[in-house]
Motif scaffolding. Structure first.
Motif, PDB file in Angstrom:
ATOM      1  N   ASN A  69       0.857  -1.192   0.000  1.00  0.00           N
ATOM      2  CA  ASN A  69       0.000   0.000   0.000  1.00  0.00           C
ATOM      3  C   ASN A  69       0.886   1.233   0.000  1.00  0.00           C
ATOM      4  N   GLN A  70       0.472   2.252  -0.723  1.00  0.00           N
ATOM      5  CA  GLN A  70       1.134   3.557  -0.707  1.00  0.00           C
ATOM      6  C   GLN A  70       0.259   4.487   0.112  1.00  0.00           C
ATOM      7  N   ILE A  71       0.863   5.158   1.090  1.00  0.00           N
ATOM      8  CA  ILE A  71       0.141   6.102   1.944  1.00  0.00           C
ATOM      9  C   ILE A  71       0.644   7.493   1.600  1.00  0.00           C
ATOM     10  N   ASN A  72      -0.267   8.381   1.222  1.00  0.00           N
ATOM     11  CA  ASN A  72       0.092   9.737   0.811  1.00  0.00           C
ATOM     12  C   ASN A  72       0.146  10.653   2.022  1.00  0.00           C
ATOM     13  N   LEU A  73       1.321  11.221   2.256  1.00  0.00           N
ATOM     14  CA  LEU A  73       1.532  12.148   3.359  1.00  0.00           C
ATOM     15  C   LEU A  73       1.806  13.527   2.799  1.00  0.00           C
ATOM     16  N   PRO A  74       1.361  14.573   3.491  1.00  0.00           N
ATOM     17  CA  PRO A  74       1.720  15.919   3.047  1.00  0.00           C
ATOM     18  C   PRO A  74       3.213  16.168   3.296  1.00  0.00           C
ATOM     19  N   GLY A  75       3.860  16.890   2.413  1.00  0.00           N
ATOM     20  CA  GLY A  75       5.270  17.206   2.609  1.00  0.00           C
ATOM     21  C   GLY A  75       6.122  16.814   1.428  1.00  0.00           C
ATOM     22  N   LYS A  76       7.437  16.979   1.567  1.00  0.00           N
ATOM     23  CA  LYS A  76       8.372  16.744   0.466  1.00  0.00           C
ATOM     24  C   LYS A  76       8.406  15.280   0.025  1.00  0.00           C
ATOM     25  N   ASP A  77       8.771  14.386   0.929  1.00  0.00           N
ATOM     26  CA  ASP A  77       8.796  12.958   0.588  1.00  0.00           C
ATOM     27  C   ASP A  77       7.422  12.424   0.963  1.00  0.00           C
ATOM     28  N   ALA A  78       6.470  12.651   0.077  1.00  0.00           N
ATOM     29  CA  ALA A  78       5.054  12.583   0.437  1.00  0.00           C
ATOM     30  C   ALA A  78       4.424  11.201   0.431  1.00  0.00           C
ATOM     31  N   ASN A  79       5.195  10.139   0.250  1.00  0.00           N
ATOM     32  CA  ASN A  79       4.607   8.810   0.245  1.00  0.00           C
ATOM     33  C   ASN A  79       5.405   7.867   1.130  1.00  0.00           C
ATOM     34  N   VAL A  80       4.697   7.041   1.875  1.00  0.00           N
ATOM     35  CA  VAL A  80       5.313   5.958   2.615  1.00  0.00           C
ATOM     36  C   VAL A  80       4.627   4.668   2.181  1.00  0.00           C
ATOM     37  N   PHE A  81       5.241   3.552   2.508  1.00  0.00           N
ATOM     38  CA  PHE A  81       4.768   2.276   1.991  1.00  0.00           C
ATOM     39  C   PHE A  81       4.630   1.257   3.106  1.00  0.00           C
ATOM     40  N   GLU A  82       3.680   0.323   2.915  1.00  0.00           N
ATOM     41  CA  GLU A  82       3.509  -0.775   3.857  1.00  0.00           C
ATOM     42  C   GLU A  82       3.145  -2.036   3.090  1.00  0.00           C
ATOM     43  N   LEU A  83       3.506  -3.169   3.670  1.00  0.00           N
ATOM     44  CA  LEU A  83       3.054  -4.436   3.107  1.00  0.00           C
ATOM     45  C   LEU A  83       1.569  -4.562   3.364  1.00  0.00           C
ATOM     46  N   SER A  84       0.860  -5.081   2.402  1.00  0.00           N
ATOM     47  CA  SER A  84      -0.595  -5.198   2.491  1.00  0.00           C
ATOM     48  C   SER A  84      -0.977  -6.665   2.593  1.00  0.00           C
ATOM     49  N   LEU A  85      -0.894  -7.194   3.811  1.00  0.00           N
ATOM     50  CA  LEU A  85      -1.180  -8.608   3.998  1.00  0.00           C
ATOM     51  C   LEU A  85      -2.485  -8.847   4.738  1.00  0.00           C
ATOM     52  N   GLU A  86      -2.933  -7.870   5.488  1.00  0.00           N
ATOM     53  CA  GLU A  86      -4.115  -8.064   6.315  1.00  0.00           C
ATOM     54  C   GLU A  86      -5.396  -7.600   5.634  1.00  0.00           C
ATOM     55  N   GLY A  87      -5.365  -7.451   4.361  1.00  0.00           N
ATOM     56  CA  GLY A  87      -6.570  -7.051   3.653  1.00  0.00           C
ATOM     57  C   GLY A  87      -6.683  -5.548   3.495  1.00  0.00           C
ATOM     58  N   HIS A  88      -7.728  -5.164   2.826  1.00  0.00           N
ATOM     59  CA  HIS A  88      -7.975  -3.769   2.483  1.00  0.00           C
ATOM     60  C   HIS A  88      -8.268  -2.945   3.740  1.00  0.00           C
ATOM     61  N   HIS A  89      -7.598  -1.818   3.868  1.00  0.00           N
ATOM     62  CA  HIS A  89      -7.840  -0.896   4.979  1.00  0.00           C
ATOM     63  C   HIS A  89      -7.348   0.498   4.577  1.00  0.00           C
ATOM     64  N   HIS A  90      -7.546   1.451   5.456  1.00  0.00           N
ATOM     65  CA  HIS A  90      -7.170   2.835   5.181  1.00  0.00           C
ATOM     66  C   HIS A  90      -6.285   3.357   6.302  1.00  0.00           C
TER      67      HIS A  90
END
Length: 142
Positions: A69-90
């Motif tokens: 999953n890509q998580i959009n954060l405000p700021g310069k390096d605006a994306n962080v990432f996580e493994l998506s193993l536990e199903g769809h979430h926000h």
């Protein structure tokens, strides 16, 4: 965990390259959501030849395959990432400190969204980040 991810990728016809394997292994090691730069720096400790472009290219493929999953954060390096193993979430994203936490369920009804968009647009997925202030940052602003 690595075995499960590789099995999922193979079941979708994705080739498991050495670069993909080390990116997945690096994601597994992180306790918080890393940026692509943080992943690249971690990987370069044992594989100095890997480029940031390679990390991004593989992250995008892993997102398309549904294992990251890509998580959009405000700021310069605006994306962080996580493994998506536990199903769809926000995610809940703090505008103060930039922390991101998982919302363990999906509050979006895709059938209702599809009704709203009509037949001219087929929804195949969605992503949602909720922005606000974590408990710590909220307390600091008072």
């Amino acid at each position: 965990m690595l075995k499960d991810i590789i099995e999922k990728l193979r079941s979708k016809g994705c080739k498991i390259t050495p670069q993909r394997r080390i990116i997945i292994q690096s994601l597994i090691k992180f306790t918080k959501f890393p940026t692509a730069s943080e992943l690249c720096n971690d990987i370069r400790q044992t594989n100095p030849e890997i480029s940031l472009d390679t990390v991004y290219r593989n992250l995008n493929l892993l997102i398309d395959m549904g294992v990251v999953n890509q998580i959009n954060l405000p700021g310069k390096d605006a994306n962080v990432f996580e493994l998506s193993l536990e199903g769809h979430h926000h995610h809940l994203v703090c505008l103060g400190c930039g922390a991101a936490d998982c919302l363990d369920y999906c509050p979006v009804d895709e059938k209702e969204l599809q009704k709203a968009t009509g037949l001219k647009f087929e929804i195949i997925g969605h992503s949602l980040e909720l922005y606000g202030y974590c408990e710590k940052c909220k307390a600091l602003s008072k």
